[in-house]
Design an enzyme around this catalytic site. Structure first.
Site, PDB file in Angstrom:
ATOM      1  N   HIS B 327      12.308  -2.461   7.557  1.00 51.46           N
ATOM      2  CA  HIS B 327      11.912  -1.276   6.809  1.00 51.46           C
ATOM      3  C   HIS B 327      11.824  -1.680   5.347  1.00 51.46           C
ATOM      4  CE1 HIS B 327      11.748   2.790   5.349  1.00 51.46           C
ATOM      5  NE2 HIS B 327      11.593   3.196   6.590  1.00 51.46           N
ATOM      6  N   ARG B 347       8.194   7.475  -0.849  1.00 54.66           N
ATOM      7  CA  ARG B 347       6.917   6.943  -1.320  1.00 54.66           C
ATOM      8  C   ARG B 347       5.802   7.934  -1.041  1.00 54.66           C
ATOM      9  NH1 ARG B 347       6.363   2.224   1.956  1.00 54.66           N
ATOM     10  NH2 ARG B 347       8.268   2.908   2.957  1.00 54.66           N
TER      11      ARG B 347
END
Ligand SMILES: Cc1cc2nc3c(=O)[nH]c(=O)nc-3n(C[C@H](O)[C@H](O)[C@H](O)COP(=O)(O)OP(=O)(O)OC[C@H]3O[C@@H](n4cnc5c(N)ncnc54)[C@H](O)[C@@H]3O)c2cc1C
Ligand code: SF4
Ligand code: SF4
Ligand code: FES
Lengths: 258, 558
Positions: B327, B347
């Protein structure tokens, strides 16, 4: 911390590298003194001291409830509670972990247990003995209003028990302290399940879909996909209709595969 | 606590470049995404799955010649912890049962419940506490085509497209076909799904889904699944016996080559004991705690690939173990949270990734593997990472931007769990950025199984993260909680059915297959003192280990 960091050794895995000048502080693990870096959690400080955990260590991220810890600070009578994986060590901390606390758990059959105060009274009668001291709440590392949910359970308000106890990680610290000898987390677990099963409406669309699946509605559609070659699949994948992010009441154009 | 003065000084560079970055974001401009060729280049150079260094071909066993991370090959090319001769083995038998389930996470517990439901007596043996597993850590959700505008057909396409069309088709079929059935099963068991007042299940999109089908229980979906399954297993104590702190260290066979149980290690008394079983399910989860190439991990303490190692020695090939999910944004500071997951959502909401100079170096919505590779490049190749007081390296994830782009209070509202997690250490992520670095998240591969969870060794079944194939080379969020319940249930049912069909059941236990494996190691020229499975990671400091001088019993002490 300059830009010329080339030779800097980078810490790997779960072992920290301690910078020069890190302050070491004394802590007492079950009464025995160790000097450990002041920035570590109890869990990592214990490993730093040379222990390898078997018990009292699970997720290492504050969600499994394996690492309940009680501690005092030397010279202070207050008793503190925390999760070893989330609590940073302090100078002169006296600690022990409580990875297991005996708690009676009632066996029940969810199919035959009603979501009522009667079920609670029958399976966990001790709940009526709560003296409202609030010690359980103070012990909870998840900041749960434990006493409040015990009170709600007495009244048979399962919705409130479910809501208040939702974050419970079943560490057992509350039950280790309760003068009325209540086993809060087992009680709360049962209430949450009974609430979700009987007090919340079951999803109708889900029942319908399960019916369709059991009538083999999708079997051939799926088998066709299993038998499709790479190019066919890729095309189907690229062409599939996308439900918009913020859709309400959206319907696809092609309804043949629903 | 909080950031050190040096780090706060560096954060000023982030603050300095922020207004201009926000201006650009508002205009819809962003950092230029990589071209396909650019992606391939950075992956090949920096992504642990693609670059050659740190991997090698395994020299022995059913998947001989396949290339896996060194840390994992080391375990495969190891000796058994304990080799017992056949006569002595019978004396170690402490339990006899129909179905043995190894591993007490979501897959194992589902298997135990279904095996019991189909009439089998079950022993579930697990290494830590029942429920101390990756399953409790899952926050996001579980997929399933339960809505009218969706169907297993579209779920299938999403899964196989997400896996770059490498997935094993029959497993994808099983996964998507059973999905609504397991959601209904969990609902009936009293799981607190997020619902509307009328009972309709609330659903969201996840990365790569064409329909909204991510179901959740707050941001504790895995924890809620685990709590409910464990509670139900405890209600079935007439059929299910739970053994905690018991680690499987070898599969046992009978003289007919069928799986006949497993050898266990009582981690507290340090005794070995055997469980004789007519059928065995391996559900031991993933391998994050091998810390491949030094990466931190999101995984729980017991994720050490034990089931893969012992299943491999028993003759089960591995599928997709060349592929691991890193990740891109794991926590790099504070030390207390190392490796923990920071969701993609940060994000998604517009936060930039920045180097030590406060400069952008990557587009925020590259695929996970590309994003990870770019962060590694920025830190290790260009030396533009930020080094923490505990020797970690990372880049900034500028969460305060979200407050500007989405309005004040947005961070706390959209990311409540993360906000609290950082506030515990006096870091207010609505005001200062987070420090992140890629973290080892999910084992895409595992033991090869078919859609009935059979492994090829009669009587041995596999389910959950310990098995491989259903996600191919890339798993979509929300399909793993589904995987463990779908295949956990199938494993329980298959094992119970297998037991019913067994004839001439009693036969002598043997570890001959382990002896053969040792011979194979020798023939392949693997000279080693290593033993496996690992059972637990070792976080003892080197200085301490150097002084742990007794490894064998001397007098009355170890
Ligand atoms: C932080 C995090 C977030 C995630 N979020 C999501 C999400 O939102 N949605 C989603 O679908 N998936 C998510 N996942 C992935 C998913 O949670 C896991 O892949 C899944 O729960 C694995 O379940 P399992 O039962 O196969 O293994 P686990 O739950 O890991 O259970 C394995 C069990 O086996 C035991 N064991 C290991 N070795 C031995 C041995 N030698 N002997 C006996 N027992 C042994 C372990 O102690 C453990 O109890 C997430 C994972 C993590 C780590
Ligand atoms: S309610 Fe009790 S068992 Fe649950 S988290 Fe709080 S202290 Fe732990
Ligand atoms: S600790 Fe026990 S007696 Fe005190 S408030 Fe909590 S439940 Fe009641
Ligand atoms: S180790 Fe899981 S809560 Fe601390």
């Amino acid at each position: 911390m300059s830009e010329g960091q080339k030779e800097f050794k980078i810490a790997t895995g779960d072992r920290a590298i301690l910078p020069e000048g890190t302050r070491l502080v004394p802590i007492y693990i079950m009464g025995k003194r160790y000097m450990v870096p002041e920035t570590l959690t109890i869990q990592k400080a214990t490993e730093y001291a040379g222990y390898q955990f078997i018990r009292a260590c699970g997720c290492r991220g504050g969600i499994c409830g394996a690492c309940g810890t009680v501690y005092r600070i030397l010279g202070d009578y207050h008793l503190h509670f925390g999760l070893a994986c989330q609590t940073v060590v302090q100078e002169n901390m006296y600690l022990t972990q409580v990875p297991f606390f005996p708690a009676n758990r009632a066996v029940y059959n969810i199919e035959e247990t009603s979501a009522t105060a009667e079920s609670i009274m029958k399976l966990y009668p001790e709940v009526m003995k709560c003296v409202a001291c609030n010690t359980c709440t103070k012990a909870c590392p998840m900041d749960i209003e434990v006493m409040e949910y015990v009170n709600a359970a007495m009244r048979g308000d399962l919705a409130k028990v479910a809501r208040l106890s939702f974050d419970c990680i079943q560490c057992g610290l509350c039950s280790s302290r309760c003068p009325a000898q209540i086993q809060h987390f087992h009680l709360a677990q049962m209430c949450r399940r009974l609430y979700a099963r009987y007090k919340v409406p079951q999803a109708e669309h889900l029942q319908n879909r399960v019916g369709e699946i059991n009538e083999h509605k999708y079997d051939t559609l799926l088998l066709d996909l299993v038998g499709s070659d790479h190019d066919t699949l890729r095309k189907l994948y690229v062409d599939r209709e996308m439900e918009p992010q913020d859709s309400v009441g959206w319907e696809p154009q092609d309804k043949t595969k629903l | 606590m909080g950031y050190t003065p040096e780090m706060l000084e560096l954060i000023k560079r982030v603050e300095k470049s922020r207004p201009e970055r926000i201006e650009r974001a508002k205009k819809g401009e962003h950092f230029t995404p990589l071209t396909l060729a650019g992606r391939e280049e950075v992956l090949g150079k920096f992504h642990p799955d693609y670059k050659k260094e740190g991997r090698r071909a395994v020299k022995v066993g059913p998947s001989k010649g396949e290339s896996y991370p060194d840390e994992f090959v080391d375990l495969l090319e190891s000796k058994s912890r304990l080799l017992v001769d056949d006569a002595a083995l019978q004396d170690l038998v402490a339990y006899e049962t129909d179905v043995l389930v190894i591993g007490g996470g979501g897959a194992g517990t589902s298997a135990a419940l279904l095996a019991a439901e189909h009439g089998a007596k079950v022993v579930l043996a697990t290494k830590l506490r029942h429920g101390d597993a990756n399953t409790v850590m899952a926050e996001g959700g579980i997929q399933g085509a339960t809505q009218e505008v969706d169907s297993p057909y579209f779920h299938y396409l999403d899964v196989i497209g997400g896996g770059h069309f490498t997935n094993t088709p029959e497993l994808v079929e099983a996964l998507t076909h059973d999905a609504p059935l397991v959601i209904e099963w969990l609902e009936r068991l009293g799981m607190m799904f997020d619902k509307n007042a009328d009972g309709r299940l609330r659903v969201r999109h996840g990365g790569g889904t064409s329909r909204k089908r991510m179901h959740s229980a707050g941001d504790m979906t895995g924890s809620e699944i685990m709590r409910v399954l464990r509670d139900e297993a405890r209600n079935r104590q007439d059929m299910i016996t739970i053994l905690e702190f018991s680690a499987a260290v070898e599969i046992l066979k009978d003289t007919q080559g069928r799986c006949a149980g497993a050898l266990f290690y009582n981690m507290e008394t340090e005794e070995y004991f055997a469980i004789r079983a007519k059928a065995t399910v391996v559900a031991t989860g993933g391998y994050g705690r091998l810390h491949v190439q030094g990466f931190a991990t999101t995984n729980h303490y017991g994720a050490t690939a034990d089931g893969l190692v012992i299943g491999y020695r028993a003759g089960v090939p591995l599928a997709f173990m060349h592929s691991t999910q890193y990740h891109p944004t794991g926590v790099a500071f504070p030390e207390q949270n190392i490796g923990l997951l920071i969701t993609e959502k940060v994000r998604g909401l517009g936060a930039n990734l920045l180097n030590i100079n406060g400069e952008q170096f990557v587009f925020e919505r590259e695929p996970r593997d590309v994003e990870s590779a770019c962060i590694i490049q920025e830190c290790l190749d260009r030396n533009k990472g930020i080094i923490t007081p505990t020797g970690r390296i990372g880049v900034w994830l500028d969460s305060p931007m979200i407050e500007v782009l989405e309005g004040p209070g947005a961070v706390k509202q959209e990311l409540p769990a993360k906000y609290i997690q950082f506030m515990r250490y006096d870091i207010d992520i609505s005001k200062v950025p987070m420090l992140v670095y890629p973290t080892l998240h999910y084992q895409n591969g595992g033991l090869q199984i078919n859609n009935l969870t059979e492994t090829g060794v009669p009587g041995l079944f596999g389910a959950g993260e310990a098995s491989g194939g259903v996600h191919g080379e890339n798993r979509l969020m929300g399909n793993s909680l589904l995987d463990i319940t779908v295949f956990g249930r199938r494993a329980g049912r298959s094992a119970a059915e297998y037991v019913k069909g067994l004839e001439n059941q009693s036969s002598t236990l043997t570890m001959d297959h382990v002896r053969q494996f040792h011979a194979e190691l020798q023939a392949a020229g693997v000279e080693t003192n290593r033993v496996s499975p690992l059972v637990l990671p070792n976080y003892t400091r080197e200085e301490t280990m150097e002084k742990q001088l007794t490894t064998h019993y001397q007098g009355g002490m170890r």
